[in-house]
Scaffold this active site. Sequence first.
Site, mmCIF file in Angstrom:
data_model
loop_
_atom_site.group_PDB
_atom_site.id
_atom_site.type_symbol
_atom_site.label_atom_id
_atom_site.label_comp_id
_atom_site.label_asym_id
_atom_site.label_seq_id
_atom_site.Cartn_x
_atom_site.Cartn_y
_atom_site.Cartn_z
ATOM 1 N N HIS A 54 0.857 -1.198 0.000
ATOM 2 C CA HIS A 54 0.000 0.000 0.000
ATOM 3 C C HIS A 54 0.890 1.243 0.000
ATOM 4 C CE1 HIS A 54 -2.840 3.040 1.327
ATOM 5 N NE2 HIS A 54 -3.791 2.236 0.885
ATOM 6 N N GLU A 80 -3.965 2.557 -7.116
ATOM 7 C CA GLU A 80 -4.364 3.635 -6.211
ATOM 8 C C GLU A 80 -3.473 4.850 -6.463
ATOM 9 O OE1 GLU A 80 -6.559 1.974 -2.516
ATOM 10 O OE2 GLU A 80 -4.448 2.096 -2.059
HETATM 11 P P1 13P Z 1 -9.718 6.497 0.544
HETATM 12 O O1 13P Z 1 -10.852 5.678 -0.026
HETATM 13 O O2 13P Z 1 -9.964 6.953 1.943
HETATM 14 O O3 13P Z 1 -9.268 7.576 -0.390
HETATM 15 O O4 13P Z 1 -8.458 5.475 0.699
HETATM 16 C C1 13P Z 1 -8.077 4.717 -0.391
HETATM 17 C C2 13P Z 1 -7.100 3.688 0.057
HETATM 18 O O5 13P Z 1 -5.966 3.986 0.360
HETATM 19 C C3 13P Z 1 -7.569 2.298 0.161
HETATM 20 O O6 13P Z 1 -6.502 1.422 0.341
#
Ligand code: 13P
Length: 250
Positions: A95, A167
Site C-alpha cells: 500500500h 491507487e
Molecule cells: P480512501 O478511499 O480513503 O481515499 O483510501 C483509499 C485507500 O488507500 C484504500 O486502500
Amino acid sequence: MRRFVIAGNWKMHKKTEEAVNLALELVPLMSDVRSVDVVLCPPFTALDAVGQVLRTSGLYLGSQNMHYEDEGAFTGEVAPAMLLPLGVTHAILGHSERRQLFGEDDTLINLKVRKAVTVGLIPILCVGETLEEREGGITEEVVGRQLDGGLEEVKIADPEALIVAYEPIWAIGTGRTASPEQAQEVHAYIRARLTQFFGAETAGKMRIQYGGRVKPDNAGELMAQPDIDGALVGGASLDAGSFAEIVRSA
Ligand code: 13P
C-alpha cells in the site's frame, strides 16, 4: 466475465469492539450479494474477532500487511502462518502508505507477494503514482516499475490468486478522484503489463481494483469501465451504509 472484488481497507481505525460492530452491521447488508467478492481488512488486533463474525457470511477477511518469513526475530511483524488460522484469505501488500511512511520498496514487497502466493493468501498488490509523477507524465513508468518489481518470479496457477489495486496517491484520502477515464487508462496499461507476466489468457481473467476516494456517488461509473474490476475502499468502508452502497453499485 471477471467477478468484481471490493475490499474495505479500514487502515488504523476501529478498536476490536468497534470493528466487530461494523462487521455485524455489514453482514446482513451483504447477505443477498452473490456476484461480488467482498473483503474486509480490519487492523491486526481485530482480525480474530472480525473473522469469527464473518465465519459463515461468505465475506472474506484480509490483512493490511504481513511479513514474508514464517517466524523469527522480527519485532512488531506478523507472519502469514499467524494469519491463516484466523481465516485470513487476502493480504493488502505494498500500500502507498507502507511505501511512503514505512519505507517499503519493491524488493521487500516482492518477497511478501511471493510468500503470500506460496501459502495461498491472495495478495492485493497496490501500485500508484504521486501527483508530481502524474504531472511529470511518468505515471506508466512508475506503475510499470512497481509491477515489474512486485511481480518478479511470481507464479500463479489461478488468475484469481492475485489482485492488483491501482491507487493514485494523489487521490487517496484527498478531495480528488481520478476520473473514470483516467483510471481506465492506467488499468488498461496494468492489464497489458500483466499479460507480459502471465500471458493473455490469465491476465484477461485477473482482477484490477481501483482505489482512491471511492464513494457511493462515484463507484458505479468507475466500475463500469472495462478494466476496473472492483474497488479498494478506505474512508467510505468505515461506514456500513456507504460500503454496502458501493458493493451494490458493482
Ligand atoms: P480512501 O478511499 O480513503 O481515499 O483510501 C483509499 C485507500 O488507500 C484504500 O486502500
